[in-house]
Write a protein that holds these residues in place. Structure first.
Motif, PDB file in Angstrom:
ATOM      1  N   THR A  87       0.850  -1.179   0.000  1.00  0.00           N
ATOM      2  CA  THR A  87       0.000   0.000   0.000  1.00  0.00           C
ATOM      3  C   THR A  87       0.891   1.236   0.000  1.00  0.00           C
ATOM      4  OG1 THR A  87      -1.906   1.080   1.031  1.00  0.00           O
ATOM      5  CG2 THR A  87      -0.225   0.214   2.515  1.00  0.00           C
ATOM      6  N   GLY A  88       0.277   2.420  -0.063  1.00  0.00           N
ATOM      7  CA  GLY A  88       1.017   3.672  -0.101  1.00  0.00           C
ATOM      8  C   GLY A  88       0.322   4.657  -1.020  1.00  0.00           C
ATOM      9  N   THR A  89       0.627   5.925  -0.851  1.00  0.00           N
ATOM     10  CA  THR A  89      -0.008   6.944  -1.687  1.00  0.00           C
ATOM     11  C   THR A  89       0.503   6.882  -3.112  1.00  0.00           C
ATOM     12  OG1 THR A  89      -0.185   8.360   0.269  1.00  0.00           O
ATOM     13  CG2 THR A  89      -0.489   9.419  -1.866  1.00  0.00           C
ATOM     14  N   ASN A  90       1.804   6.719  -3.268  1.00  0.00           N
ATOM     15  CA  ASN A  90       2.421   6.587  -4.588  1.00  0.00           C
ATOM     16  C   ASN A  90       3.412   5.432  -4.579  1.00  0.00           C
ATOM     17  OD1 ASN A  90       1.254   9.036  -5.837  1.00  0.00           O
ATOM     18  ND2 ASN A  90       2.513  10.135  -4.352  1.00  0.00           N
ATOM     19  N   GLY A  91       3.673   4.877  -5.750  1.00  0.00           N
ATOM     20  CA  GLY A  91       4.723   3.864  -5.879  1.00  0.00           C
ATOM     21  C   GLY A  91       4.295   2.431  -5.655  1.00  0.00           C
ATOM     22  N   LYS A  92       2.997   2.188  -5.371  1.00  0.00           N
ATOM     23  CA  LYS A  92       2.548   0.796  -5.141  1.00  0.00           C
ATOM     24  C   LYS A  92       2.773  -0.058  -6.384  1.00  0.00           C
ATOM     25  CE  LYS A  92      -1.764   1.782  -4.212  1.00  0.00           C
ATOM     26  NZ  LYS A  92      -1.811   3.237  -4.284  1.00  0.00           N
ATOM     27  N   GLY A  93       2.265   0.431  -7.514  1.00  0.00           N
ATOM     28  CA  GLY A  93       2.365  -0.350  -8.744  1.00  0.00           C
ATOM     29  C   GLY A  93       3.799  -0.576  -9.168  1.00  0.00           C
ATOM     30  N   SER A  94       4.632   0.476  -9.084  1.00  0.00           N
ATOM     31  CA  SER A  94       6.036   0.353  -9.476  1.00  0.00           C
ATOM     32  C   SER A  94       6.771  -0.654  -8.596  1.00  0.00           C
ATOM     33  CB  SER A  94       6.723   1.713  -9.384  1.00  0.00           C
ATOM     34  OG  SER A  94       6.130   2.645 -10.261  1.00  0.00           O
ATOM     35  N   THR A  95       6.543  -0.577  -7.291  1.00  0.00           N
ATOM     36  CA  THR A  95       7.190  -1.518  -6.367  1.00  0.00           C
ATOM     37  C   THR A  95       6.755  -2.946  -6.658  1.00  0.00           C
ATOM     38  OG1 THR A  95       7.282   0.200  -4.655  1.00  0.00           O
ATOM     39  CG2 THR A  95       7.544  -2.084  -3.931  1.00  0.00           C
ATOM     40  N   GLY A  96       5.455  -3.116  -6.937  1.00  0.00           N
ATOM     41  CA  GLY A  96       4.943  -4.446  -7.272  1.00  0.00           C
ATOM     42  C   GLY A  96       5.552  -4.999  -8.546  1.00  0.00           C
ATOM     43  N   TYR A  97       5.675  -4.162  -9.563  1.00  0.00           N
ATOM     44  CA  TYR A  97       6.243  -4.615 -10.831  1.00  0.00           C
ATOM     45  C   TYR A  97       7.717  -4.965 -10.682  1.00  0.00           C
ATOM     46  CZ  TYR A  97       2.420  -3.956 -14.144  1.00  0.00           C
ATOM     47  OH  TYR A  97       1.246  -4.087 -14.846  1.00  0.00           O
ATOM     48  N   ILE A  98       8.434  -4.225  -9.855  1.00  0.00           N
ATOM     49  CA  ILE A  98       9.846  -4.540  -9.621  1.00  0.00           C
ATOM     50  C   ILE A  98       9.974  -5.876  -8.903  1.00  0.00           C
ATOM     51  CG2 ILE A  98      11.931  -3.817  -8.397  1.00  0.00           C
ATOM     52  CD1 ILE A  98      10.803  -0.878  -8.865  1.00  0.00           C
ATOM     53  N   LEU A  99       9.153  -6.092  -7.876  1.00  0.00           N
ATOM     54  CA  LEU A  99       9.139  -7.393  -7.195  1.00  0.00           C
ATOM     55  C   LEU A  99       8.827  -8.515  -8.181  1.00  0.00           C
ATOM     56  CD1 LEU A  99       7.165  -6.553  -3.921  1.00  0.00           C
ATOM     57  CD2 LEU A  99       9.551  -7.268  -4.047  1.00  0.00           C
ATOM     58  N   GLU A 100       7.812  -8.302  -8.999  1.00  0.00           N
ATOM     59  CA  GLU A 100       7.392  -9.314  -9.966  1.00  0.00           C
ATOM     60  C   GLU A 100       8.531  -9.671 -10.910  1.00  0.00           C
ATOM     61  OE1 GLU A 100       3.811  -9.724 -13.258  1.00  0.00           O
ATOM     62  OE2 GLU A 100       5.004  -7.891 -13.146  1.00  0.00           O
ATOM     63  N   ASN A 101       9.196  -8.664 -11.460  1.00  0.00           N
ATOM     64  CA  ASN A 101      10.280  -8.909 -12.416  1.00  0.00           C
ATOM     65  C   ASN A 101      11.463  -9.620 -11.768  1.00  0.00           C
ATOM     66  OD1 ASN A 101      10.219  -7.423 -15.345  1.00  0.00           O
ATOM     67  ND2 ASN A 101       8.752  -6.521 -13.933  1.00  0.00           N
ATOM     68  N   LEU A 102      11.861  -9.164 -10.594  1.00  0.00           N
ATOM     69  CA  LEU A 102      13.009  -9.781  -9.932  1.00  0.00           C
ATOM     70  C   LEU A 102      12.731 -11.235  -9.558  1.00  0.00           C
ATOM     71  CD1 LEU A 102      14.195  -6.850  -7.641  1.00  0.00           C
ATOM     72  CD2 LEU A 102      15.380  -7.770  -9.636  1.00  0.00           C
ATOM     73  N   LEU A 103      11.551 -11.505  -9.050  1.00  0.00           N
ATOM     74  CA  LEU A 103      11.199 -12.871  -8.665  1.00  0.00           C
ATOM     75  C   LEU A 103      11.063 -13.786  -9.873  1.00  0.00           C
ATOM     76  CD1 LEU A 103       8.677 -11.915  -5.871  1.00  0.00           C
ATOM     77  CD2 LEU A 103      10.675 -13.379  -5.520  1.00  0.00           C
ATOM     78  N   PHE A 104      10.372 -13.327 -10.891  1.00  0.00           N
ATOM     79  CA  PHE A 104      10.180 -14.150 -12.082  1.00  0.00           C
ATOM     80  C   PHE A 104      11.517 -14.449 -12.759  1.00  0.00           C
ATOM     81  CE2 PHE A 104       9.527 -14.593 -16.669  1.00  0.00           C
ATOM     82  CZ  PHE A 104       8.683 -15.688 -16.693  1.00  0.00           C
ATOM     83  N   ASN A 105      12.362 -13.426 -12.885  1.00  0.00           N
ATOM     84  CA  ASN A 105      13.668 -13.620 -13.522  1.00  0.00           C
ATOM     85  C   ASN A 105      14.590 -14.510 -12.702  1.00  0.00           C
ATOM     86  OD1 ASN A 105      12.961 -12.031 -15.702  1.00  0.00           O
ATOM     87  ND2 ASN A 105      13.793 -10.155 -14.816  1.00  0.00           N
ATOM     88  N   SER A 106      14.218 -14.736 -11.435  1.00  0.00           N
ATOM     89  CA  SER A 106      15.004 -15.623 -10.574  1.00  0.00           C
ATOM     90  C   SER A 106      14.428 -17.037 -10.532  1.00  0.00           C
ATOM     91  CB  SER A 106      15.075 -15.043  -9.159  1.00  0.00           C
ATOM     92  OG  SER A 106      15.677 -13.758  -9.172  1.00  0.00           O
ATOM     93  N   GLY A 107      13.423 -17.298 -11.363  1.00  0.00           N
ATOM     94  CA  GLY A 107      12.903 -18.648 -11.505  1.00  0.00           C
ATOM     95  C   GLY A 107      11.685 -18.992 -10.671  1.00  0.00           C
ATOM     96  N   TYR A 108      11.078 -18.014 -10.007  1.00  0.00           N
ATOM     97  CA  TYR A 108       9.904 -18.273  -9.184  1.00  0.00           C
ATOM     98  C   TYR A 108       8.622 -18.007  -9.964  1.00  0.00           C
ATOM     99  CZ  TYR A 108      13.449 -18.052  -5.532  1.00  0.00           C
ATOM    100  OH  TYR A 108      14.583 -18.268  -4.777  1.00  0.00           O
ATOM    101  N   SER A 109       7.566 -18.738  -9.622  1.00  0.00           N
ATOM    102  CA  SER A 109       6.261 -18.491 -10.240  1.00  0.00           C
ATOM    103  C   SER A 109       5.560 -17.391  -9.433  1.00  0.00           C
ATOM    104  CB  SER A 109       5.413 -19.764 -10.271  1.00  0.00           C
ATOM    105  OG  SER A 109       5.238 -20.295  -8.974  1.00  0.00           O
ATOM    106  N   VAL A 110       5.036 -16.388 -10.135  1.00  0.00           N
ATOM    107  CA  VAL A 110       4.585 -15.160  -9.480  1.00  0.00           C
ATOM    108  C   VAL A 110       3.203 -14.740  -9.976  1.00  0.00           C
ATOM    109  CG1 VAL A 110       5.193 -12.774  -8.923  1.00  0.00           C
ATOM    110  CG2 VAL A 110       6.998 -14.419  -9.485  1.00  0.00           C
ATOM    111  N   GLY A 111       2.334 -14.394  -9.032  1.00  0.00           N
ATOM    112  CA  GLY A 111       1.059 -13.770  -9.354  1.00  0.00           C
ATOM    113  C   GLY A 111       1.065 -12.330  -8.887  1.00  0.00           C
TER     114      GLY A 111
END
Length: 430
Positions: free
Chosen positions: A56-80
């Motif tokens: 959560t947060g006023t700004n940056g929620k989506g960006s933080t989520g997308y960064i988490l998603e990319n880093l996890l997926f590129n490291s071989g994890y399945s991500v929703g």
């Protein structure tokens, strides 16, 4: 009962289902999560066997989520990843391994939710959150990233207990829903904190209510500048977390170091191993759509969903870097629950001529042209297409066109851009 069965059995398209849900569901935010919680319990989706990040947060929620998603997926994890709102179509809200799902999957999930819901009142967001959680549970993912819609305490995503909660920042926004003070807003956002779990807060100073909640719930609290921080030297960044140092990397213009650093710090407190090379590969990550998104070079057309004072301030800093002596044209529109004048304030010294639009959304900001606080040179339009038809005749190949404000503004402009030959006899480079 007959009408209900007809709705479930009828072969409705995704668009028809979305129209049905919007019509049948409550438009206003509810004051408790009982209904959505009880339906989730019936569907057995309260205990998803995935590691959960809630943001959560006023700004940056989506960006933080997308960064988490990319880093996890590129490291071989399945991500929703569950995010909102969408820009072009509903399917953007639910991503599995960085891919959106076909309509048929959403339709099946909607049918299940509706068959269980029956006459129970849900909001639109509660309904689609339940369907998204159902889709995630069926896929049996390693990680699930949930972006809060508004606030946190009463948000539908809060029925799920997160392993790590992230509060990117706490600013004044959605005040009619969350309260008109930082204290009230902080209390609502801190509602996502879960007992005996980990929490990251990317805010320097915040109200005492958060400290009280942290203590009551025995939260393992991580704070910016204490548990992680960064340094900048000649446009290169170095991030320091509790576990490592990531040295000298350059970020694209539309990604903020605040969001990258809190995502990496959170991952370093999770059970997932992210190699440094995958972090450095963030350089190839172009960022979220419509966050300082340059879709044309000649003229330079920039899309941005800055729709509150703080995000507008960030945007103004980016614009100043590229402005030079170019003419800047702005098309702007937001919803009425935003602070219109504070949102345009950071841009007033940069932009001389404004084109304000009324959005198609029922909650669009309506302009009272009798007010004296508007910029000296501004024009008002009843639609985005009307403003566009005026601006496109004036703008030159070396000028800048900034379209910013609500997600709904960007969505409306996108359809115009896709379906109209916007610059006859002018070459546009993407």
């Amino acid at each position: 009962m007959g009408t209900f069965l007809n709705i479930i059995n009828k072969n409705k398209s995704l668009l028809e289902w979305l129209e049905y849900i919007e019509k049948k569901c409550c438009r206003e935010k509810t004051f408790n999560l009982n209904n959505v919680y009880n339906i989730a319990k019936q569907l057995n989706i309260l205990n998803i066997n995935s590691y959960i990040f809630t943001i959560t947060g006023t700004n940056g929620k989506g960006s933080t989520g997308y960064i988490l998603e990319n880093l996890l997926f590129n490291s071989g994890y399945s991500v929703g990843f569950y995010t909102s709102p969408h820009i072009i179509n509903y399917n953007e809200r639910v991503r599995i391994n960085r891919n959106i799902l076909k309509d048929c999957f959403h339709i099946k999930a909607f049918k299940v939710i509706e068959s269980v819901r029956k006459d129970v009142v849900l909001t639109y967001f509660e309904f689609i959150t339940l369907s998204s959680l159902l889709l995630f549970k069926k896929k049996k993912l390693d990680v699930l990233i949930l972006e809060v819609g508004i606030g946190g305490r009463l948000d539908a995503t809060n029925i799920i207990d997160a392993d790590i909660s992230i509060i990117t920042n706490i600013k004044l926004d959605h005040m009619k829903i969350l309260g008109n003070s930082i204290e009230n807003i902080a209390y609502e956002k801190a509602g996502i904190l879960k007992k005996n779990k980990i929490c990251f807060i990317g805010e320097n100073y915040f109200p005492k209510i958060i400290f009280i909640l942290l203590k009551l719930k025995n939260i393992f609290f991580k704070k910016k500048y204490y548990d992680w921080y960064w340094k900048e030297n000649k446009n290169k960044f170095t991030i320091f977390t509790s576990k490592r140092i990531i040295k000298d990397f350059i970020l694209p213009k539309n990604i903020l170091i605040e969001n990258v650093s809190i995502a990496i710090a959170a991952l370093d407190c999770s059970p997932f191993f992210i190699k440094k090379k995958n972090i450095y590969n963030i350089l190839n990550f172009k960022g979220l759509p419509c966050r300082f998104n340059i879709i044309s070079k000649h003229p330079k057309i920039i899309l941005d969903v800055a729709h509150n004072p703080d995000s507008s301030l960030y945007l103004s800093k980016f614009i100043l870097k590229i402005k030079k002596k170019k003419n800047i044209y702005v098309i702007f529109g937001i919803l009425k629950d935003k602070d219109f004048f504070l949102t345009i304030k950071p841009m007033l010294s940069i932009v001389k001529i404004w084109h304000f639009v009324i959005l198609k959304h029922p909650r669009s900001f309506k302009y009272n042209i009798k007010k004296k606080n508007f910029p000296k040179k501004c024009f008002f339009y009843n639609s985005v297409i009307e403003a566009w038809n005026v601006v496109k005749k004036k703008i030159g190949l070396n000028d800048i066109l900034l379209i910013y404000g609500s997600f709904y503004l960007i969505s409306e402009f996108f359809f115009i851009f896709k379906n109209i030959n916007i610059f006859k006899n002018k070459k546009i480079n993407f």
